[in-house]
Design a protein around this motif. Structure first.
Motif, PDB file in Angstrom:
ATOM      1  N   ILE A  70       7.590  -8.918   1.247  1.00  0.00           N
ATOM      2  CA  ILE A  70       8.763  -9.452   1.497  1.00  0.00           C
ATOM      3  C   ILE A  70       8.740 -10.663   2.427  1.00  0.00           C
ATOM      4  O   ILE A  70       9.080 -11.907   2.090  1.00  0.00           O
ATOM      5  CB  ILE A  70      10.064  -8.513   2.082  1.00  0.00           C
ATOM      6  N   LYS A  77       8.431  -1.694  -2.798  1.00  0.00           N
ATOM      7  CA  LYS A  77       9.869  -2.323  -2.665  1.00  0.00           C
ATOM      8  C   LYS A  77       9.953  -2.729  -1.173  1.00  0.00           C
ATOM      9  O   LYS A  77      10.737  -3.374  -0.941  1.00  0.00           O
ATOM     10  CB  LYS A  77      10.999  -1.227  -3.120  1.00  0.00           C
ATOM     11  N   PHE A  78       9.284  -1.718  -0.274  1.00  0.00           N
ATOM     12  CA  PHE A  78       9.527  -2.081   1.197  1.00  0.00           C
ATOM     13  C   PHE A  78       8.354  -2.489   1.904  1.00  0.00           C
ATOM     14  O   PHE A  78       8.484  -2.549   3.006  1.00  0.00           O
ATOM     15  CB  PHE A  78       9.680  -0.448   1.630  1.00  0.00           C
ATOM     16  N   CYS A  79       7.506  -2.981   1.216  1.00  0.00           N
ATOM     17  CA  CYS A  79       6.422  -3.651   2.010  1.00  0.00           C
ATOM     18  C   CYS A  79       6.839  -4.904   2.510  1.00  0.00           C
ATOM     19  O   CYS A  79       7.223  -6.122   1.959  1.00  0.00           O
ATOM     20  CB  CYS A  79       5.209  -3.941   1.160  1.00  0.00           C
ATOM     21  N   SER A  80       6.906  -4.873   3.982  1.00  0.00           N
ATOM     22  CA  SER A  80       7.653  -5.973   4.707  1.00  0.00           C
ATOM     23  C   SER A  80       6.397  -7.275   4.367  1.00  0.00           C
ATOM     24  O   SER A  80       7.156  -8.465   4.524  1.00  0.00           O
ATOM     25  CB  SER A  80       7.453  -5.652   6.297  1.00  0.00           C
ATOM     26  N   MET A  81       5.129  -7.216   4.460  1.00  0.00           N
ATOM     27  CA  MET A  81       4.515  -8.221   4.010  1.00  0.00           C
ATOM     28  C   MET A  81       4.678  -8.978   2.801  1.00  0.00           C
ATOM     29  O   MET A  81       4.527 -10.312   2.745  1.00  0.00           O
ATOM     30  CB  MET A  81       2.930  -7.869   4.303  1.00  0.00           C
ATOM     31  N   CYS A 110       1.005  -1.137   0.037  1.00  0.00           N
ATOM     32  CA  CYS A 110       0.063   0.041  -0.016  1.00  0.00           C
ATOM     33  C   CYS A 110       0.970   1.417  -0.142  1.00  0.00           C
ATOM     34  O   CYS A 110       2.109   1.204  -0.049  1.00  0.00           O
ATOM     35  CB  CYS A 110      -1.090  -0.047   1.113  1.00  0.00           C
ATOM     36  N   MET A 119       1.737   3.109   2.146  1.00  0.00           N
ATOM     37  CA  MET A 119       2.656   3.468   3.502  1.00  0.00           C
ATOM     38  C   MET A 119       4.277   3.177   2.805  1.00  0.00           C
ATOM     39  O   MET A 119       5.024   3.898   3.368  1.00  0.00           O
ATOM     40  CB  MET A 119       2.288   2.543   4.572  1.00  0.00           C
ATOM     41  N   CYS A 120       4.369   1.872   2.472  1.00  0.00           N
ATOM     42  CA  CYS A 120       5.692   1.853   2.183  1.00  0.00           C
ATOM     43  C   CYS A 120       6.125   1.546   0.602  1.00  0.00           C
ATOM     44  O   CYS A 120       7.062   1.421   0.170  1.00  0.00           O
ATOM     45  CB  CYS A 120       6.041   0.228   2.875  1.00  0.00           C
ATOM     46  N   GLY A 121       5.049   1.373  -0.092  1.00  0.00           N
ATOM     47  CA  GLY A 121       5.121   0.929  -1.623  1.00  0.00           C
ATOM     48  C   GLY A 121       5.887  -0.373  -1.628  1.00  0.00           C
ATOM     49  O   GLY A 121       6.044  -0.870  -1.070  1.00  0.00           O
TER      50      GLY A 121
END
Lengths: 628, 628
Positions: free
Chosen positions: A582, A576-580, A570, A572-574
C-alpha cells in the motif's frame, strides 16, 4: 611433581588422513568472494563478501566484511592436511626481525594427555613447517612496530578490511552516540598504526601463524566477535575439530578460541592453527592442568612456562592469562551466589589457597611477557573473578581483579606485548555502563573483550539472547570484542547448530553496536536490506541478511513458489493488507503525478491532493494504475 | 458503498464440534497451579505457578506470575465449546452499572467475509451468552471507578497478582535504576486504583469478557508482553485458532492480539474471547476493510462504527485505533526508506489521500470514545506511522503522530476511556531513550506499548533477537508492555514453535527490564536460579527457568542419564574443569575449617590460610575431603 622428559622418538604418523570433504567448503549463499589489493603493499589481497543486487534496484553491490577465509572461495584448493597458504610468511621474512628456531620444542606425550595408539590424534605434518622466534633487540610485535612508526603489511591489510571498499571521497553518514570514541570516516594504515601504538587496538598475529588473515580489535574499529570451540570429551576426528573452526568463521566469527580439555590438545590445536584464517586464542592453564593430571595444586611455573612456549611455537595468537586472580581477592568471592565461574580463575584460586601463596601468574608476569613478546602472542588478561550471576555483578572481587589487570596492562606494554582485557559475565542492564567506565578508567584504553554479559539468569536454553542484550549494549559503550554465548550455555556443549546460532546472534549484536556508535559503514548495510524489503526484492533481502538460507527457508515455509519471490506481499498479511504494498501504491501514485523521486514534501502533498481528486473522479478503483 | 442489511436468518449451526483435545492442556513442567484468595473480596482466586525446590535447597517454593489460565490447572474441566468460567460475571452484576442489552447486534454474513456453507466457521454458542452495556451516567470503565475512589474486584485481583505472594513485612532488595518510576515495594489495591485513576495504568477488561483473569499494564507494575495470533489464509479449524491463544499464554503471553484478516473473523474471534483468560486486542479497521471488499477508499465511518460495536459486544478488551494518521502527516513519509509499515496506518493513509480528507478516525474520535466507554474497551492508540527501518527512526512523521496520540489521550480520558499508546518499530539503540522521553512528555504518562524495537535491519530470521535488545532497553526506560516479534518477522506467518520462541524471548526481555528497574520481585527469581545452578540442583534450575523442557532437553543431549541430574559438572567442562565444582570445594573447605555459613571475609581468609596448610601437610590430594 616432575615433568616427564621428552621421549626420543617423534610422535606416531597419522593412520588416517582427514579428507578435504570433512570440512565445510563453498561460497555462502547469495554472495561471492572478492579481493582488494593493497596500495603500500600491492601484494596484499584482502577478502570480502560481495552481494550483487537485482538490476531493478539500480544499486551497486554491497561489500561485507568476511572472516571465513579460503573455505568460501571457490577458486581455493582446500586440503586440511596441507594447511592454508602461509600468506604472511613473506612479510615476516622480509622484515628480518625473526629467526628460524633451530631446535624448536618437540611435542611430548603429556602435551596430548598421554594419549597413544588409536587414542592419539594424528600429528599435523605438511613437511614444511618452520618455527620462528623474534631476534633480541628487534621489533617483533605489532605494538613494537607501531611505536617505531612502522606500518606493517598487517596494518594495511586491516585498514583495507575495515573500510569494506567504501570510497574515501564519499562523505559518510555519521549518526550515532559513541561516548567519546574516535572512529574515523575512513581507516588509513597510519590510523591503524597509531591505535596499536597507543595500546587502544590489538592486531593478534603470532609470527608462527602465517596463515592468518589479519584483523584488528579495538573500540575505534568494527566490533568483533569470538566463537569458542573445543571439547571436554573423548577423541573426535581432527577434521571435526577443524570444521568447528571453519563453520564458526563461515558464519562470521572474527576469532576462535580453542578451549579444549582432555587428550590430544596439542595435536588438535596444530590442525586448527594451520588451517585457521582467523586468530586462535587459548587458555594455556587448561593444558598445563592436564599435564599435572588435573591436580590444580600441582601446577608449577615451570609446567606453565613450558606450555606457553609449546603453544606459542604452534602459532596461537592470544593467550588468556588469569594473572588477576590474586590470593587476597579469593576470599572476596566467599559470599557470592555463584562463586568463581571461570575455569581458569577457579583453578588458580585453588592453587593460591592450597599453597597460600600469591599466584605464580602474577609473580612471574614479567617472564610471561618476555616469552609472549618473542612470538607476538597477545594477552587476553582473563577475568577469572567475573560474576556468574546477577547477584554477583560489579562486586568487590570483580573490580579488584580489574584494577590488577590495569596494572598488568602497563607491565605488558612495557615489554612490547599487545593486551586486551576480558570482562563479564552476568550483569543486569543498569550496571553495564559502569563496567565500561571502570575498564576505561583503569586499563589505559586497552580493548575490552566481554562474555555477553547476560542480563538475567532466568532463561537457561536462551542465554544467547539474554546475553545478546548485554553484549549489544556494552559494545555500544565501547567494548571491542564480544565472546559469543550459545543456547547451550550452562547446560552442555554446543553442537553445530548452536555454534551457528551463537555466531549469528553475536554478529547482529555487534552490528547493532556499530550502528548505535555511528560507525560510518554500519547504516549502509541496514539501508540496503530495508530498500530491498520495501521494493520486494526478496532475494536481495535474503542475501543481504546475516543468514540468507534461513531467511529464504522461513519465507518459503508459507510461500514456496518461485513466483512468490517477486510477490509484493508475504504470508504474514497477504496481498490486500501488505502495508508496504500500500505504501508503494501511495508513493508511485504521487510520483506519477509529478516528476518522480526527489520531490519536496510540499510537492508530494500537492501531488497527493491531485491524486485524491483523480481517484474520486475515476470511481476509486484500487487496482487501476494512476496514469497521467 | 452500502452496507448489506442483516439477513433475517441466524448463522448456520456448527457442523463439527471442536473437542477439548484440540487445545493444549495440562500443567507446565516443574510447577503447579496455586491460588491466593482475596482479602477485600474473599471470593477472588488469583492464580500463580509454584515451583517446589529440592529439599536440600532449604528454600521455600518460588511463586511465579502465571497468565496461562485454567488450561494448566489439572483440576479444571476444559471444554472450549462451553468457554471458560465467567469468573467476573458476578462482580459486574453486583456493581449494577451495566444493563443486559435486549437486542444485541446480530452477526451478519459480511462479519465473516461472506463465508457460507463448509467455508463458514461454526458459531460459538454455549447457550447462555448475554451482552452487557454500561448504563448512562454510571461508571463502567475501570478508570471511572478508580476516579470515583472505588476499588473494584479487578483491582484487588491484579494487586495480588503483582505481588507474587511475597510477604508484605519483608523488606525487599531494591537495586536498580528506574528513571523516575514509582514502583512500590508491595502493591495494594489502593495503589492500583490510584495508578488507573491517573491514567498511568490500564486494566483492560471489557464487561463482555467475564472469563478474563484481570491483569494490569503500567510502568509501575511488572513489564508485560503481548503475542499476536490470527492468520491471513483460508479457514483453519476454530480449535486451532483457540489453541494459538492457549499456546501463547501457556508460555507467558499476558495479552493476545487477534490480527486475523480474511474470512470468519467474527466467528473465530468469538471462540477465542470466550476461551481466553487474558485480554484480547484487535485492530477493528481490518475487519472493516474486509466488509468493504478490501477497498480502503470504500471505508466509511458507519462501517467502522458498526464494527466497533460488533467487536465490543463480543468482548474484545482493547482496540488499536490509528487515529493519529492524519492527512497532513502522510506526506511526511514520502522520503522514508520503508514508507508506512503498519497495516492499519497504510490503510488509513490510503483513505485520507483518496478522499483528500482528514481521517474519520480522528474526526470521529469522540464518538469512538463514547462507544468504547460503554463496554470498557481500552484504547491502544496505534502507531500507524512507526518506523519500519533504522533509517526512518525518530523522524518527523513518527513524532507528529505521537503528539497527536497525546492529544487524543486527553480526549479519551475525558470520556472515561482507558488508554495506552503504541510505539516503534525499528530504532537503533542510541535513539531508543528519546522515544521514551517523547512519549512521557506528550502522552500524560499513559502506558507505552512498543513493538520491539528492532535495533538493526540486517538479520531477517533473527528479528526476535534484534528486537529483544530494543525491547529490554525500552522496557527498562519505562515501557509497560512489549509486543513480541517472532523469528518469522518480515518473512511470513509464525508457526507454533515461532510463537513459543517469541514469547520466551519477550518474557526474558521483560524480566531483564524489571530487574534493571529494581522491581522488588525480580531479583528473587534470578537468585533462585543461580543458587540452584551453583548447588547443582539441576532439576530446580530447569524448573525455575522460563522453558524447563528445553533446558532439560539441552542438558540431556550430552549427559542424559538420570544420575547426571545430581552431577557436579556438565558436559561443557567435565568434572575436572567445572569451575562451580571447584568453587564449591574451596568454599566447603573453608567452612569446614570454621563455623560454616555467615563468616566474614577475614574469617574465611584465615580459614583458607589454614586450609592451605592442611592441604600441603596432607599431600595435596584433590579428591580427599577436608575434615576437621
Amino acid at each position: 611433581m616432575n615433568i616427564q622428559t621428552p621421549p626420543p622418538n617423534p610422535p606416531r604418523q597419522p593412520t588416517r588422513t582427514p579428507a578435504t570433504g570433512d570440512v565445510t567448503v563453498g561460497p555462502r549463499a547469495g554472495g561471492r568472494k572478492v579481493y582488494q589489493d593493497g596500495t603500500l603493499f600491492p601484494e596484499l589481497r584482502v577478502p570480502f563478501r560481495q552481494v550483487d543486487l537485482h538490476p531493478s534496484a539500480g544499486e551497486p553491490p554491497v561489500t561485507l566484511y568476511d572472516p571465513s577465509g579460503p573455505y568460501t572461495d571457490p577458486d581455493a584448493a582446500i586440503d586440511i592436511a596441507r594447511g592454508l597458504p602461509a600468506l604472511r610468511a613473506g612479510w615476516i621474512a622480509r622484515r628480518g626481525d625473526c629467526a628460524v628456531v633451530d631446535a624448536p620444542r618437540q611435542v611430548r606425550p603429556e602435551d596430548n594427555g598421554g594419549a597413544s595408539g588409536a587414542a592419539l590424534a594424528p600429528a599435523f605434518d605438511n613437511g614444511g613447517r618452520i618455527v620462528r622466534r623474534g631476534r633480541p633487540g628487534r621489533p617483533v610485535t605489532q605494538l613494537e612496530y607501531a611505536r617505531a612508526g612502522i606500518v606493517t603489511e598487517e596494518m594495511e591489510y586491516v585498514a583495507i578490511r575495515e573500510n569494506q571498499r567504501r570510497v574515501a571521497t564519499e562523505q559518510p553518514l555519521r549518526d550515532g552516540e559513541d561516548f567519546g570514541a574516535s572512529i574515523p570516516d575512513f581507516v588509513t594504515p597510519e590510523f591503524v598504526r597509531d591505535e596499536i601504538a597507543r595500546g587502544r587496538a590489538v592486531l593478534p598475529a603470532n609470527i608462527n601463524h602465517p596463515e592468518l588473515e589479519p584483523m584488528i580489535i579495538g573500540r575505534n574499529f568494527l566490533v568483533k566477535i569470538n566463537a569458542n570451540i573445543g571439547n571436554s570429551a573423548v577423541l573426535g576426528h581432527v577434521a571435526d575439530e577443524v570444521d568447528k573452526m571453519v563453520w564458526a568463521t563461515r558464519w562470521g566469527a572474527d576469532t576462535v578460541m580453542d578451549l579444549s580439555t582432555g587428550r590430544n590438545i596439542h595435536n588438535i590445536r596444530d590442525w586448527i592453527v594451520r588451517n585457521s584464517p582467523v586468530p586462535i586464542g587459548t587458555v594455556p592453564i587448561y593444558q598445563a592442568l592436564e599435564k599435572v593430571g588435573g591436580v590444580a595444586e600441582d601446577l608449577t611455573w615451570e609446567v606453565f612456562r613450558d606450555t606457553l612456549i609449546e603453544q606459542a611455537e604452534q602459532g596461537v595468537d592470544y593467550f588468556t592469562i588469569h594473572a588477576g586472580v590474586r590470593l587476597a581477592y579469593v576470599p572476596l568471592t566467599a559470599r557470592r551466589v555463584t562463586g568463581i565461574v571461570s575455569r581458569g580463575g577457579s583453578i588458580m584460586a585453588k592453587w593460591c589457597l592450597a599453597h597460600h601463596r600469591e599466584s605464580f601468574l602474577y609473580e612471574k608476569f614479567a617472564e610471561i611477557c618476555a616469552i609472549m613478546r618473542e612470538y607476538d602472542v597477545s594477552f587476553s588478561l582473563g577475568d577469572g573473578l567475573r560474576p556468574g550471576s546477577i547477584a554477583d555483578a560489579n562486586d568487590a572481587a570483580q573490580f579488584a581483579e580489574l584494577r590488577t589487570l590495569g596494572e598488568l596492562t602497563r607491565v605488558a606494554w612495557d615489554h612490547g606485548c599487545q593486551v586486551m582485557i576480558e570482562g563479564p559475565g552476568h550483569v543486569p542492564m543498569h550496571k553495564i555502563k559502569a563496567n565500561m567506565d571502570e575498564q576505561l578508567a583503569h586499563c589505559g584504553e586497552a580493548p575490552f573483550y566481554t562474555l555477553g554479559p547476560l542480563t538475567t539468569d532466568i532463561a537457561p536454553g536462551y542465554d544467547h539472547i539474554t546475553s545478546a542484550i548485554g553484549a549489544a549494549m556494552i559494545g555500544w559503550f565501547g567494548t571491542a570484542m564480544l565472546c559469543y554465548v550459545t543456547p547451550k550455555e550452562h547446560l552442555g556443549l554446543p553442537d553445530r547448530d548452536d555454534v551457528k546460532t551463537g555466531v549469528i546472534t553475536y554478529k547482529l549484536a555487534a552490528h547493532a553496536a556499530d550502528l548505535a556508535k555511528g560507525h560510518p559503514a554500519a547504516r549502509l548495510h541496514d539501508d540496503a536490506v530495508s530498500r530491498a524489503r520495501f521494493e520486494f526484492r526478496w532475494e536481495d533481502q535474503f542475501n543481504l541478511g546475516l543468514d540468507p538460507e534461513t531467511a529464504r527457508c522461513f519465507h518459503d515455509e508459507t510461500l514456496p513458489k518461485e513466483a512468490h519471490k517477486t510477490a509484493h506481499f508475504c504470508s504474514m498479511c497477504g496481498p490486500k493488507f501488505c502495508s508496504m504494498k500500500i505504501s508503494q501504491d501511495i508513493r508511485d501514485a504521487a510520483r506519477g503525478q509529478n516528476d518522480g523521486a526527489g520531490m519536496s514534501a510540499a510537492e508530494i502533498t500537492a501531488g497527493l491532493a491531485e491524486m485524491g481528486e483523480k481517484f474520486r473522479a475515476a470511481g476509486s478503483a484500487i487496482d487501476v494504475a494512476v496514469t497521467e
